[in-house]
Each structure stands twice: as C-alpha cells, then as structure tokens.
Design a protein around this motif. Sequence first.
Motif, mmCIF file in Angstrom:
data_model
loop_
_atom_site.group_PDB
_atom_site.id
_atom_site.type_symbol
_atom_site.label_atom_id
_atom_site.label_comp_id
_atom_site.label_asym_id
_atom_site.label_seq_id
_atom_site.Cartn_x
_atom_site.Cartn_y
_atom_site.Cartn_z
ATOM 1 N N ARG A 81 2.445 1.798 -3.480
ATOM 2 C CA ARG A 81 1.419 2.235 -4.433
ATOM 3 C C ARG A 81 1.032 3.691 -4.191
ATOM 4 N N ALA A 131 0.832 -1.213 0.000
ATOM 5 C CA ALA A 131 0.000 0.000 0.000
ATOM 6 C C ALA A 131 0.862 1.257 0.000
ATOM 7 N N VAL A 177 -4.494 -9.140 -1.085
ATOM 8 C CA VAL A 177 -4.297 -7.766 -1.563
ATOM 9 C C VAL A 177 -4.561 -7.733 -3.069
ATOM 10 N N ASN A 237 -3.252 0.704 -8.123
ATOM 11 C CA ASN A 237 -2.850 -0.630 -7.663
ATOM 12 C C ASN A 237 -2.024 -1.348 -8.731
ATOM 13 N N ASN A 293 -4.505 -7.251 -7.029
ATOM 14 C CA ASN A 293 -3.484 -7.123 -8.066
ATOM 15 C C ASN A 293 -2.114 -7.617 -7.613
ATOM 16 N N THR A 294 -2.107 -8.679 -6.836
ATOM 17 C CA THR A 294 -0.854 -9.321 -6.437
ATOM 18 C C THR A 294 -0.782 -10.716 -7.046
#
Length: 651
Positions: A457, A454, A500, A464, A502-503
């Motif tokens: 980003r 976070a 989380v 993201n 887009n991981t």
Amino acid sequence: MRAVLSKKVLLLHLLLCLSAVAYSQVKLPRLICNGMVLQRDTETKVWGWASPGEKVSLAFQKKLYNAVAGKDGKWSITLPPQKAGGPHNMTISASNEVQLKDILFGDVWICGGQSNMELPMERVQDKYASVIASANNPNIRHFEVPDRYDFKQPRQDVETGQWLAATPQNVLKFSAAAYFFADEIYKKYKVPVGLINAALGGSPAEAWISEESLKKYPAHYEEALKFKDDKLIARIDSSDSAVSNKWYTLLHQTDEGVKNNWAAPSFDDSGWNKMNIPGYWADGKLKDVNGVVWFRKEISVPKSMVGKEAKLMMGRIVDADEVYLNGTLVGKTTYQYPPRRYMLPANVLKEGKNVIAVKVINNSGRGGFVPDKPYELNVGGQVIDLKGPWKYKLGATMEPLPGQTFVRWKPVGLYNGMIAPLTNYPIKGVLWYQGESNTKNPAEYRGLMETLIADWRTQWGQGNFPFLYVQLTNFMEPKPIPGESNWAELRQAQLETLAVPNTGMAVAIDLGEWNDIHPLNKQDIGKRLALQARKVAYQDKTVVASGPLFKSMKAQGDKLVLTFSDTGSGLVASGKQPLKGFAIAGPDKKFVWAKAEIKGNQVVVSQEGIANPTSVRYAWADNPQDANLYNKEGLPASPFKAELETDTSSK
C-alpha cells in the motif's frame, strides 16, 4: 595505417550516433502497451524513458499532455480520471512516435502469491472444458509478469509480457483463480477487468516484501543481504547443477530399463512382480528405494478406438515419468505436480494388444502413482480403465538426490523483480493466494502478511486499497483424533489478518484435495474472492461475502457458547448431519472431539468428562474433512481456535 585508423574512427562515430538515436527514442514499460486495461475513476500515470531534457507528448481523447524527461531520462504524465469503457487509442511522441491501441478503462487487480494463483487454466482444462470453450470476452484481460528475482535493487520494468484478451486459446494462459474471479466481477458490474499475474510457485511471503520493510525481520533481512552477492548465487547454482547432473547421469548410466529397452512391446516381462496402480512402491516389496522403477501393462484395444486421437491420463506421478505406448514415447513430465495428460495421435493405437510402459524416476521420498486421480485411456468417450495390477521392475537404485537451494525464493528478490516494476500502475486492489510455503513457521505469518500489505500500500501510494486473500485449503490425509497442525496455525494467522483494514478472506477449507497441494476447483475460489470484492472493494452492503467467522466465546457451566459474525441467513450443518469439527479442552489443553449444537446464531459445545472447558478449536487439522459449519448461503465457517479470557483484574 592512417586510413585504417580513419575507418575505425568513422565506424566508432557512426555507432555512437546510432546509440544516441536509440537512446533518445521514447520507451514505455511493458505494462503500457496495446490492449492494456487502465484503472478507471482515478488519475492514471503513464510513464517511460527518453533522453534527458527531451519533451514528450501524449495525445488522448483529443487532448494533448506534455512532460519533459528528467536528468535520469524518466518522464511521467498524469491523465485525469476516466470512466469505464473503451476501446481507446493513445499516441506518445518524442523523437519517435508510439501508438497504443485497444485500451480499456476498468478495474485492475494484482494477482499475487505462489503456485495456486499462478496455476493456469491449461492445468484445469479437463474440469472446465466448456468454460474454456466459451471464454470469449474482450473485456477480461490478463498480463503475466515473467518470473524474475533481484536482490540488489527494485527493477524499473519487467522483461516481457503482453495484455491478452480472454479467448478460448488465450485463456489457457490465464491464472485460473483470477479468471474465475474476473468472470464473476464482469458479470456483476459489466466493467472491464485487468488481471496482472505476479505469482511464483513455491514462494514464501518474505520473498514479496521490500528490503526496507523486511528490516523488522532480522533473519530474513540478513539472508536478503547475503544474496546481493552474485558470486554466491553463481556458486550455489553451479553446485546445484553439478550435483543434479551427476545424479541423473549416474541414473541413466545404470538404468537397466534403458540398457535392455524395457519400453519395447516385445520385451518379455513374464518374470516381473505385480503392483496395483495407483499406489506407492514403498508400501510393497521395494520399500523406500529411490531411483528408477519401470511399469508395464498390456491392454486390449477394440477396433472402434483405433485410428482416432486419444487421451492417456496417468494421474500424478512422483517424481518424473516417461510414458511409452507400443515402444513410442508419447509423453513425459519432469516434476511431480502437473497432471499427466498425454494426447496421442491417431496412428499410435492398434487393434488388439497394446503395451503401455512407464519409466518412473523418484529422487527422494515415496515414489509412485498418486491415488484418487484419473488413470485411463479415453478415445471419444470410450474409456479403458488403467487402474489395477501392473508389472514392475527396479531399473536403478540411487541415493536420494540432495535438496536444491531455491535462490528465487529468498527474501526481497521477488518484490524487486516482479512487484516493484508494477507500482506506478494504478490498481483496484490485490488478490493473494499463498501460504503453503510458510507452514513450516506459521507463528510469523500474520506479521509477515501485515507487513506485506502495508508495504504494498505504501509503494503504490493509493491508500488502503482492497487486499483480498484465500485461506489455505484442506490438504493431506485426515487424522482421526484432534491434534496439532501447522496448516491450521497458518489458517489462524490468515483469520487474524482480517484485523488489517480493507481486507477480505475467501475461506476454502472445503475446496482442497487430500492428495494434491494444487486442488483443481479454482472456480469456487474465484467466486468467493469475488464475493469479498463485492463487499470490500465495491461496498455492497447487501452481499453475504463470507461464511461464519468466530467472534466471541463464553462459558455456561460445562459448556462453551460461541458467537459468530457473517452468519447470513443463519447457521447450518452442511449435509443435514450432526455438527462436526469441534474439539474442546480444559485447563490441561488436552483436546477431544466435542458435541456441538447450533442454537440460533450460536454454537454450543461440550463433552462428557470436561467439567471446566476453557478452549475450543474448529476444523483444526491439515485436512478437517468432517468440519461442516456453514451459513445458509452455502459458505463455510473459517477454522479457528479460541480460549476463555482469564480475569486478571485482581492481580
């Protein structure tokens, strides 16, 4: 007197003028230089410094863009999105002119973490000699961020660095994991790939998080505040240096091997004891001694190997070594992790008797030669095996060297020194290979990683963006019974971090080495990261990017039925063996190995004597060498643990 003063005034005036001229010249950050790769298909920020109020112009693609430096001297220009390709040129003008050449637009990836991301192709050159020899791709480029920490404030720029295109010579400096990733991405999408290597060996996750974001971890935050004190750092560095210097000075002064030249080929070692190499002397007569132990071995070299360059492979040695051949120092390494690969000139070997002497310095723990590594003399494919009996003798006994305070790993420092200067540079995403240094406290790792993702980003301000990471490999000696494992706990935290958005996680539980925290197989690491990139970053809905991931569990009598996602074409037990690696427990949480059977895309586990199973673990160990659940695409299942949910509706 007046004439002297006049000269001083003139000189001072001249220096001030020169200083003003130098300050007024436009300056660019290190990242923005010849050969750079800029992110395609997005607005691109070009920035730098000049005199306050000075006009700065940027000429690119027959268009001119202008900016004015602010009161702080900073300026920035935003270019419209560009398609992949190049090379392009760019000219930036103020009171001076800077021409930038050979610019590509493609996909830029930050490559972060600790030593397994930092580890260069040079370290794996024996394994990938043909890959290195054929690495001629100007569309894959690498920028290495210098290792720096700063606890006071985020730095605006890095001190050194340049963009290097992949050639057989340059690629030796590339992050190995990142290079193999880039190679896969380029082959698939044919767009330039830029790799920004911002990693440091031994670093924990908290070192890479900004000060503001770290406030939710009071202990780490307070430690970061403490290291804002330059005097404290100076005292620690001075104390550590003094202790180390004193230890090594005494070591060298008392080393009988140095005093009596035990490296000499003519030295009489007939009274020395013998020990099989590889191995640790703690397992023999010397027991747990620290200090210096000398080893000697006589070999017979045939005429066919003489007069040629040779490669002496001495595996890995704990902790440091000096290697002599016929009395000549041919190589030395000051710490335990690098492979001992010493190149010998053509005039060192002689026909017949040759003597190899190795001085091993061990400052703590078990000293010796790491098993399952190459120990040989190689001349053009002719090999003399160096494993087996060697003569040895204790040269000096020392108390263990006290541990060092690694200031560079303290919280916030690496974010400020190595990440903050990059955040103006648009990127495609992040590749992350780290976690080994957080295994002492795996319980906080998921939170740290969620905070770090976070934080980055937010700092980049690109939403993201994809964040892809490598799960810890298998490491250390395997154990015969189920038990607890900090490494397994940290892998669980990494698995849970997939919540989380887009991981993506590259499972690497089958790519490690039991005796090396730096496994050599970085090619499959890169390939699995590339699979994740295809799915997460490039939105390829057809790719099978992962092995099976635990999804849910239910009880059926005395059995547990496990359901998985990412099963691809179906679940399989690798090697056509019975499915292994599962452990099961009842309410008492005493785990035993379980019988496991694949049924469709589910796995059913059970064990006699456990009538009411409630918990299951898979590949739950430092080194779960027998775990063999895969999908048919050849990707391994992630280790995991799970418990049946307790019905609390009536409470």
